[in-house]
Design a protein around this motif. Structure first.
Motif, PDB file in Angstrom:
ATOM      1  N   GLY A 105     -13.699 -30.095  46.355  1.00 60.80           N
ATOM      2  CA  GLY A 105     -14.842 -29.739  47.189  1.00 60.80           C
ATOM      3  C   GLY A 105     -14.577 -29.841  48.673  1.00 60.80           C
ATOM      4  N   GLY A 106     -15.654 -29.783  49.437  1.00 65.84           N
ATOM      5  CA  GLY A 106     -15.550 -29.839  50.895  1.00 65.84           C
ATOM      6  C   GLY A 106     -15.254 -31.253  51.356  1.00 65.84           C
ATOM      7  N   HIS A 107     -14.778 -31.356  52.617  1.00 60.95           N
ATOM      8  CA  HIS A 107     -14.457 -32.675  53.176  1.00 60.95           C
ATOM      9  C   HIS A 107     -15.706 -33.224  53.872  1.00 60.95           C
ATOM     10  N   GLY A 108     -16.681 -33.563  53.058  1.00 58.78           N
ATOM     11  CA  GLY A 108     -17.924 -34.119  53.597  1.00 58.78           C
ATOM     12  C   GLY A 108     -18.492 -35.063  52.553  1.00 58.78           C
ATOM     13  N   ASP A 109     -19.696 -35.513  52.800  1.00 55.14           N
ATOM     14  CA  ASP A 109     -20.277 -36.498  51.891  1.00 55.14           C
ATOM     15  C   ASP A 109     -20.555 -35.921  50.498  1.00 55.14           C
ATOM     16  N   THR A 110     -20.457 -34.590  50.372  1.00 61.03           N
ATOM     17  CA  THR A 110     -20.712 -33.968  49.064  1.00 61.03           C
ATOM     18  C   THR A 110     -19.423 -33.769  48.257  1.00 61.03           C
ATOM     19  N   MET A 111     -18.311 -34.287  48.746  1.00 61.95           N
ATOM     20  CA  MET A 111     -17.034 -34.117  48.020  1.00 61.95           C
ATOM     21  C   MET A 111     -17.170 -34.618  46.575  1.00 61.95           C
ATOM     22  N   VAL A 112     -16.292 -34.120  45.695  1.00 59.58           N
ATOM     23  CA  VAL A 112     -16.459 -34.403  44.271  1.00 59.58           C
ATOM     24  C   VAL A 112     -15.257 -35.158  43.680  1.00 59.58           C
ATOM     25  N   PRO A 113     -15.286 -36.490  43.671  1.00 55.79           N
ATOM     26  CA  PRO A 113     -14.227 -37.246  42.991  1.00 55.79           C
ATOM     27  C   PRO A 113     -14.374 -37.033  41.484  1.00 55.79           C
ATOM     28  N   LEU A 158     -14.352 -27.615  34.130  1.00 55.00           N
ATOM     29  CA  LEU A 158     -15.311 -28.598  34.625  1.00 55.00           C
ATOM     30  C   LEU A 158     -16.527 -28.648  33.700  1.00 55.00           C
ATOM     31  N   SER A 159     -17.084 -29.836  33.566  1.00 54.01           N
ATOM     32  CA  SER A 159     -18.320 -29.973  32.794  1.00 54.01           C
ATOM     33  C   SER A 159     -19.460 -29.377  33.626  1.00 54.01           C
ATOM     34  N   ASP A 160     -20.616 -29.210  33.010  1.00 54.94           N
ATOM     35  CA  ASP A 160     -21.747 -28.647  33.759  1.00 54.94           C
ATOM     36  C   ASP A 160     -22.098 -29.539  34.947  1.00 54.94           C
ATOM     37  N   GLU A 161     -22.020 -30.851  34.736  1.00 52.50           N
ATOM     38  CA  GLU A 161     -22.363 -31.779  35.815  1.00 52.50           C
ATOM     39  C   GLU A 161     -21.357 -31.636  36.986  1.00 52.50           C
ATOM     40  N   GLU A 162     -20.072 -31.578  36.633  1.00 49.13           N
ATOM     41  CA  GLU A 162     -19.038 -31.424  37.675  1.00 49.13           C
ATOM     42  C   GLU A 162     -19.199 -30.099  38.407  1.00 49.13           C
ATOM     43  N   LYS A 163     -19.507 -29.047  37.621  1.00 50.04           N
ATOM     44  CA  LYS A 163     -19.729 -27.727  38.248  1.00 50.04           C
ATOM     45  C   LYS A 163     -20.875 -27.799  39.247  1.00 50.04           C
ATOM     46  N   GLY A 164     -21.929 -28.483  38.843  1.00 48.19           N
ATOM     47  CA  GLY A 164     -23.107 -28.626  39.709  1.00 48.19           C
ATOM     48  C   GLY A 164     -22.737 -29.335  41.004  1.00 48.19           C
ATOM     49  N   MET A 165     -21.927 -30.388  40.886  1.00 47.85           N
ATOM     50  CA  MET A 165     -21.534 -31.137  42.088  1.00 47.85           C
ATOM     51  C   MET A 165     -20.656 -30.283  42.997  1.00 47.85           C
ATOM     52  N   LEU A 166     -19.757 -29.503  42.368  1.00 49.18           N
ATOM     53  CA  LEU A 166     -18.892 -28.631  43.170  1.00 49.18           C
ATOM     54  C   LEU A 166     -19.730 -27.566  43.887  1.00 49.18           C
ATOM     55  N   GLU A 167     -20.701 -27.003  43.158  1.00 46.03           N
ATOM     56  CA  GLU A 167     -21.572 -25.987  43.777  1.00 46.03           C
ATOM     57  C   GLU A 167     -22.322 -26.571  44.974  1.00 46.03           C
ATOM     58  N   ASN A 168     -22.773 -27.804  44.800  1.00 45.10           N
ATOM     59  CA  ASN A 168     -23.499 -28.488  45.877  1.00 45.10           C
ATOM     60  C   ASN A 168     -22.598 -28.670  47.103  1.00 45.10           C
ATOM     61  N   SER A 169     -21.340 -29.025  46.835  1.00 47.51           N
ATOM     62  CA  SER A 169     -20.386 -29.216  47.912  1.00 47.51           C
ATOM     63  C   SER A 169     -20.074 -27.888  48.606  1.00 47.51           C
ATOM     64  N   VAL A 170     -19.915 -26.843  47.802  1.00 47.49           N
ATOM     65  CA  VAL A 170     -19.631 -25.523  48.366  1.00 47.49           C
ATOM     66  C   VAL A 170     -20.821 -25.040  49.198  1.00 47.49           C
ATOM     67  N   ALA A 198     -22.711 -26.871  51.011  1.00 47.49           N
ATOM     68  CA  ALA A 198     -22.604 -27.523  52.325  1.00 47.49           C
ATOM     69  C   ALA A 198     -21.569 -26.801  53.195  1.00 47.49           C
ATOM     70  N   VAL A 199     -20.455 -26.384  52.578  1.00 48.78           N
ATOM     71  CA  VAL A 199     -19.426 -25.642  53.325  1.00 48.78           C
ATOM     72  C   VAL A 199     -20.006 -24.306  53.814  1.00 48.78           C
ATOM     73  N   LYS A 200     -20.722 -23.622  52.913  1.00 48.75           N
ATOM     74  CA  LYS A 200     -21.305 -22.316  53.281  1.00 48.75           C
ATOM     75  C   LYS A 200     -22.270 -22.466  54.449  1.00 48.75           C
ATOM     76  N   GLU A 201     -23.052 -23.547  54.441  1.00 52.94           N
ATOM     77  CA  GLU A 201     -24.016 -23.758  55.527  1.00 52.94           C
ATOM     78  C   GLU A 201     -23.305 -23.949  56.868  1.00 52.94           C
ATOM     79  N   LEU A 202     -22.214 -24.699  56.823  1.00 51.02           N
ATOM     80  CA  LEU A 202     -21.435 -24.923  58.053  1.00 51.02           C
ATOM     81  C   LEU A 202     -20.859 -23.614  58.587  1.00 51.02           C
ATOM     82  N   VAL A 203     -20.306 -22.824  57.662  1.00 51.75           N
ATOM     83  CA  VAL A 203     -19.708 -21.545  58.071  1.00 51.75           C
ATOM     84  C   VAL A 203     -20.800 -20.619  58.624  1.00 51.75           C
ATOM     85  N   ALA A 204     -21.980 -20.642  57.995  1.00 49.16           N
ATOM     86  CA  ALA A 204     -23.091 -19.819  58.479  1.00 49.16           C
ATOM     87  C   ALA A 204     -23.517 -20.278  59.878  1.00 49.16           C
TER      88      ALA A 204
END
Ligand code: TXD
Length: 321
Positions: free
Chosen positions: A174-182, A294-306, A308-314
């Motif tokens: 994921g992104g390098h922010g608080d939404t990263m996905v360990p 990825l499990s559904d939960e992991e996918k959800g976390m990755l989407e959330n992180s992405v 945040a990246v999209k918002e920054l780029v926007a």
């Protein structure tokens, strides 16, 4: 084989450690650039004067003139402000985007065949901007964040389990922010799932999960933890080491699988954005993205992180960068 030329743009805390590590590992000749007069020259001289002691045989030069980076094989960018306590990485967007504009234009001009590793924050946005301005192939403009975030996660796991960190494998997406996905499910000690080891240690599934959750949260907040302690800047030893692992993989064509901020073209169901994912690093940069289930939960976390990246780029687009 001719020695590689490595240009470091930004001669601050990370730039200084990068210079020393490149020299000690003899990865190539270094040109350390900064806009502050005399600073890169001073650091380069100081490090070069250790050559007899550390027995390295590479050239280390400090400069305020972009012309000196001419023909660089690898460019590592740390130019930009670091965080102060209480700031998020995103607070740096406007200042660092302006700096990245001028840096990327000069990299394009003087090192058009280079592979670029961006470290400046906010990382995912800065890599995106750097690629946009240079117009270099996506595989040749990448960012460092995941090697460090994954190393932090692995370090906490090793401390908790009382095992050598060398045997711990941990991956952060994921992104390098608080939404990263360990990725908890994939964390292992020489192949043994970390969750299994935690459950054996505590003989209690709930407690094991609590301990893991705490390590995951600490990983996400690890940059801020260091900022709070240092008070005048952010982490610099570990980010430098992490970028060196990537540089070494590229220079030695190692094909290492390292978490990299790389451009996605449909991988992980994501298109048109830079996101932290495992990539094969070799002489051509990020040569291949490695996908994993990825499990559904992991996918959800990755989407959330992405997201945040999209918002920054926007934001960056809206601000005219
Ligand atoms: O893992 C990661 N990606 C990171 C990123 C982990 C920690 C810190 N990370 C970020 O790296 C941090 O938030 C900053 O944006 C960068 C650099 O951190 P560093 O700690 O090295 O910051 P310094 O010591 O302030 O150094 C930045 C240098 C400083 O010497 C400035 O004079 C220089 O950047 N600078 C410039 N150099 C070239 N060109 C321009 N325009 C310029 N402006 C400032």
């Amino acid at each position: 084989m001719a020695r590689k030329k490595i240009a470091l743009i930004g001669g601050g805390q990370i730039g200084g450690v990068l210079t020393q590590l490149i020299a000690m590992k003899q990865l190539g000749d270094v040109v350390l650039f900064d806009i502050v007069e005399d600073l890169p020259q001073g650091k380069a001289l100081d490090i070069a004067e250790a050559s007899r002691v550390d027995l390295f045989d590479v050239n280390v030069k400090g400069t305020n003139d972009y012309k000196d980076i001419e023909g660089a094989d690898i460019v590592i960018i740390t130019a930009g402000l670091p965080r102060k306590p209480g700031m998020s990485r995103d607070d740096l967007l406007v200042t660092n985007a302006k700096i990245m504009q001028s840096v990327a234009e000069n990299v394009k001009k003087y090192a058009p065949s280079s592979i670029v590793i961006v470290i400046s924050n906010p990382l995912d946005a800065m890599v995106t901007l750097c690629q946009k301005i240079t117009g270099f192939p996506f595989s040749k403009v990448i960012g460092q964040a995941g090697v460090l975030d994954s190393s932090r996660f692995a370090t906490f796991i090793a401390w908790e389990l009382g095992v050598s960190v060398k045997d711990v494998n941990a991956l952060v997406l994921g992104g390098h922010g608080d939404t990263m996905v360990p990725l908890v499910r994939y964390a292992n000690v020489n192949g043994i799932p970390v969750m299994e080891l935690l459950e054996r240690k505590y003989n209690d599934k709930t407690k094991a999960k609590e301990v893991m959750d705490a390590m995951v949260n600490r990983t996400k907040m690890a940059g801020g933890e260091v900022v709070k302690l240092l008070k005048t800047g952010s982490a610099f030893y570990s980010p430098a080491s992490s970028a060196i692992a990537m540089t070494e993989a590229i220079i030695r064509d190692e094909k290492r699988v390292l978490p990299t901020c790389a451009y996605l073209n449909g991988e992980f169901g994501i298109s048109g954005f830079y996101v932290g994912v495992p990539a094969v690093l070799g002489k051509d940069g990020a040569e291949r993205i490695i996908e994993l289930t990825l499990s559904d939960e992991e996918k959800g976390m990755l989407e959330n992180s992405v997201k945040a990246v999209k918002e920054l780029v926007a934001d960056m687009d809206r601000l005219g960068f």
